[in-house]
Design a protein around this motif. Structure first.
Motif, short mmCIF file in Angstrom:
data_model
loop_
_atom_site.label_atom_id
_atom_site.label_comp_id
_atom_site.label_asym_id
_atom_site.label_seq_id
_atom_site.Cartn_x
_atom_site.Cartn_y
_atom_site.Cartn_z
N SER A 224 25.60 19.98 -10.51
CA SER A 224 25.04 20.59 -11.95
C SER A 224 23.77 20.90 -11.77
CB SER A 224 25.46 19.67 -13.02
OG SER A 224 24.72 18.23 -12.64
N ASP A 225 22.97 20.33 -10.82
CA ASP A 225 21.55 20.55 -10.59
C ASP A 225 21.27 21.89 -9.75
OD1 ASP A 225 22.46 19.30 -8.61
OD2 ASP A 225 20.82 17.87 -8.75
N ASN A 226 22.24 22.36 -9.10
CA ASN A 226 22.28 23.41 -8.14
C ASN A 226 21.01 23.36 -6.89
OD1 ASN A 226 24.17 25.12 -9.45
ND2 ASN A 226 22.59 25.56 -11.15
N ILE A 227 21.13 22.10 -6.47
CA ILE A 227 20.33 21.84 -5.31
C ILE A 227 21.11 21.28 -4.26
CG2 ILE A 227 18.09 21.54 -6.60
CD1 ILE A 227 18.43 18.59 -6.53
N THR A 228 20.49 21.18 -3.02
CA THR A 228 21.27 20.79 -1.81
C THR A 228 21.00 19.18 -1.82
OG1 THR A 228 19.22 20.65 -0.43
CG2 THR A 228 20.54 22.88 -0.53
N PRO A 229 22.12 18.51 -0.96
CA PRO A 229 22.17 17.19 -1.02
C PRO A 229 20.82 16.58 -0.62
CG PRO A 229 24.34 17.96 -0.17
CD PRO A 229 23.42 19.12 -0.46
N ILE A 248 11.03 16.73 -13.48
CA ILE A 248 11.25 17.23 -12.33
C ILE A 248 12.07 18.49 -12.50
CG2 ILE A 248 12.12 16.92 -10.00
CD1 ILE A 248 12.07 13.92 -10.57
N GLY A 249 11.48 19.80 -12.27
CA GLY A 249 12.06 21.03 -12.10
C GLY A 249 12.34 21.47 -10.66
N CYS A 250 13.56 21.94 -10.43
CA CYS A 250 14.04 22.14 -9.32
C CYS A 250 14.57 23.86 -9.13
CB CYS A 250 15.23 21.24 -8.85
SG CYS A 250 14.61 19.48 -8.46
N TYR A 251 15.94 23.85 -9.55
CA TYR A 251 16.46 25.14 -9.17
C TYR A 251 15.96 26.22 -10.49
CZ TYR A 251 20.06 29.01 -9.30
OH TYR A 251 20.68 30.16 -9.71
N ARG A 252 15.57 27.45 -9.67
CA ARG A 252 15.24 28.43 -10.71
C ARG A 252 16.15 29.89 -10.22
NH1 ARG A 252 9.38 26.94 -10.28
NH2 ARG A 252 9.29 28.89 -8.92
N GLN A 255 14.73 35.12 -8.36
CA GLN A 255 14.39 35.32 -6.92
C GLN A 255 13.05 35.68 -6.56
OE1 GLN A 255 16.72 34.73 -4.39
NE2 GLN A 255 18.13 34.14 -6.33
N ASP A 256 12.22 34.82 -6.19
CA ASP A 256 10.78 35.00 -5.87
C ASP A 256 10.42 34.58 -4.32
OD1 ASP A 256 11.04 32.42 -5.79
OD2 ASP A 256 9.84 31.73 -7.28
N GLY A 257 11.27 34.60 -3.74
CA GLY A 257 10.92 34.42 -2.28
C GLY A 257 10.69 33.05 -1.99
N GLY A 258 10.82 32.24 -2.89
CA GLY A 258 10.66 30.70 -2.53
C GLY A 258 11.92 29.90 -2.28
N GLN A 259 11.76 28.61 -2.35
CA GLN A 259 12.96 27.75 -1.91
C GLN A 259 13.68 27.29 -3.52
OE1 GLN A 259 13.55 26.78 1.33
NE2 GLN A 259 11.91 28.47 1.70
N HIS A 260 13.09 27.60 -4.41
CA HIS A 260 13.65 26.99 -5.84
C HIS A 260 14.86 27.70 -6.17
CE1 HIS A 260 10.77 24.48 -7.46
NE2 HIS A 260 9.81 25.61 -6.98
N PRO A 261 15.30 28.98 -5.95
CA PRO A 261 16.63 29.60 -6.07
C PRO A 261 17.47 29.23 -4.92
CG PRO A 261 14.69 31.26 -5.97
CD PRO A 261 14.30 30.17 -5.45
#
Length: 340
Positions: A224-229, A248-252, A255-261
Motif C-alpha cells: 500500500s505504500d508503493n516502496i520496495t522491500p 515519513i514521506g516515501c512514494y511520489r 516523475q522528477d528523475g529521483g528515487q521517490h517515484p
C-alpha cells in the motif's frame, strides 16, 4: 558528645538510597555486558541464531529498563536536593541580612557609650506633640544594661542561626554535586547499554536481495505504500529506533528523475510546513544520517542527503550541494535516504 545535624540526618538516607541504586545499576550492567560479549569458541555457537539473538535482546531490554528506572530515581533525588539546597541558600541570605543589621546596631551602641559616656536624652513622640525628657543616671543606666543584654542575646541567636544556615547550605551544595555526578554516570552507562541493544536489533536484519559480492538485485515497489522491500526495511528500522514525529514521506507519483517515484527513497521529516527544525530535531536528523552511513552496506543504502550535503556509498564522505532555494528543497528539514 557530637550531635548529628539536620543536614546529616537528611543526607544519610539519600546517600544510602543512591549507593544501593548504584550497586544495582553496576550489577545490571555487568549482566548486560556478559550478554553482549561475543561467544568464544568451545563455549557457544560462534554464529548465534536469530532466536538466540532475540532472547539476548529481551534480556538486554530488561537491564536497560532497570538502568533507566535507576536514572530517573536519581533525577528525582537530584531535584529534591536542589530544592533543599535552594531553601538553605534563601535561609542563609535571610540570616545574613539580620546578622548584618544586628551587627551594625550593636556597633552603634558601643560607639555611643564609648564616646558620650552615656547616650543623649530620650525623646518620646506622642499624638498631641513632641515631648522631651531626661531619665536619671541610674534609671538610664539600668535601661541601657537591660537593652544591651537583650540586644546581645538576640545577636547571639542570629549569629548561631547564620552559622547553621551557612553550614547547611555548604553541606547540601556538596551533596548536590555528588548526586549530579552519580546521575551523570548512570545516564552514560544506560545510554551505552541502550546503544548496544539497538545495534543488536540492527544486526538481526539484512536487506533482501543482497548478492554474495555485496551488490543488490533490483526490486519492484509494492504494498500500500508503493516502496520496495529494501526501502521498507530501512524505513521501519529508522521509525523504531529514532521515532519520526513529523512523519515519513516515501512514494511520489511525479516523475522528477529521483528515487521517490521508484519507491526507493524516503524523507524523514523534522518539522512541518517547510520551517527550520529545532536544535533537538536537527540533532535527530544527524543521528539518522550517521546510522544510515553505518548500516549502508548491510542494508543497501545508496546515498543520503541532509542539510544541503550528500553522502554516496561509492565515494564516501559528505560533499556540499548547490542551493535549490528553500528549507525543504535543500533538505534542512529532513534527511533523504535512497536505497539500491
Amino acid at each position: 558528645m557530637a550531635v548529628a545535624s539536620s543536614a546529616d540526618r537528611r543526607r544519610g538516607p539519600l546517600r544510602a538510597r543512591t549507593t544501593a541504586a548504584f550497586k544495582g545499576l553496576t550489577a545490571g550492567l555487568a549482566v548486560a555486558l556478559l550478554l553482549v560479549v561475543p561467544a568464544t569458541a568451545g563455549h557457544a555457537d560462534p554464529k548465534p541464531s536469530v532466536k538466540r539473538l532475540e532472547k539476548e535482546l529481551a534480556e538486554l531490554s530488561k537491564d536497560s529498563d532497570k538502568l533507566i528506572e535507576d536514572y530517573y530515581h536519581g533525577r528525582r533525588e537530584q531535584q529534591d536536593a536542589e530544592k533543599a539546597e535552594k531553601a538553605a541558600r534563601e535561609k542563609l541570605e535571610a540570616a545574613q541580612e539580620v546578622y548584618d543589621r544586628e551587627s551594625t546596631q550593636l556597633r552603634a551602641m558601643a560607639v555611643s557609650e564609648y564616646i558620650g559616656g552615656r547616650p543623649s536624652p530620650l525623646t518620646l513622640i506622642a499624638d498631641s506633640g513632641e515631648y522631651t525628657f531626661t531619665m536619671s543616671r541610674l534609671a538610664l543606666s539600668d535601661f541601657l544594661i537591660s537593652q544591651q543584654e537583650a540586644r546581645l542575646s538576640g545577636f547571639t541567636r542570629v549569629r548561631d542561626e547564620h552559622r547553621r544556615a551557612q553550614q547547611e547550605a555548604a553541606d547540601l551544595a556538596e551533596e548536590l554535586d555528588a548526586t549530579v555526578d552519580d546521575i551523570d554516570e548512570r545516564r552514560k552507562k544506560a545510554k551505552k547499554l541502550i546503544e548496544k541493544i539497538k545495534d543488536k536489533i540492527d544486526q538481526l536484519h539484512k536487506a533482501p536481495g543482497r548478492r554474495s559480492d555485496g551488490t543488490f538485485v533490483p526490486q519492484l515497489p509494492g504494498g500500500s505504500d508503493n516502496i520496495t522491500p529494501r526501502m521498507r526495511l530501512v524505513k521501519t528500522l529508522i521509525a523504531q529506533r529514532f521515532e519520526v514525529p513529523y512523519g515519513i514521506g516515501c512514494y511520489r507519483a511525479i516523475q522528477d528523475g529521483g528515487q521517490h517515484p521508484l519507491g526507493r527513497a524516503c524523507d524523514f521529516m523534522l518539522s512541518r510546513g517547510g520551517t527550520m527544525p529545532s536544535g533537538a530535531e536537527i540533532e535527530r536528523g544527524e543521528e539518522i544520517a550517521k546510522w544510515a552511513i553505518k548500516n549502508a552496506k548491510r542494508l543497501g543504502i545508496m546515498y543520503i542527503i541532509y542539510r544541503q550535503r550528500i553522502w554516496h556509498i561509492r565515494t564516501g564522505g559528505w560533499r556540499v550541494m548547490t542551493d535549490r532555494g528553500g528549507t525543504t528543497a535543500n533538505h534542512y528539514d529532513h534527511p533523504h535516504i535512497s536505497v539500491y
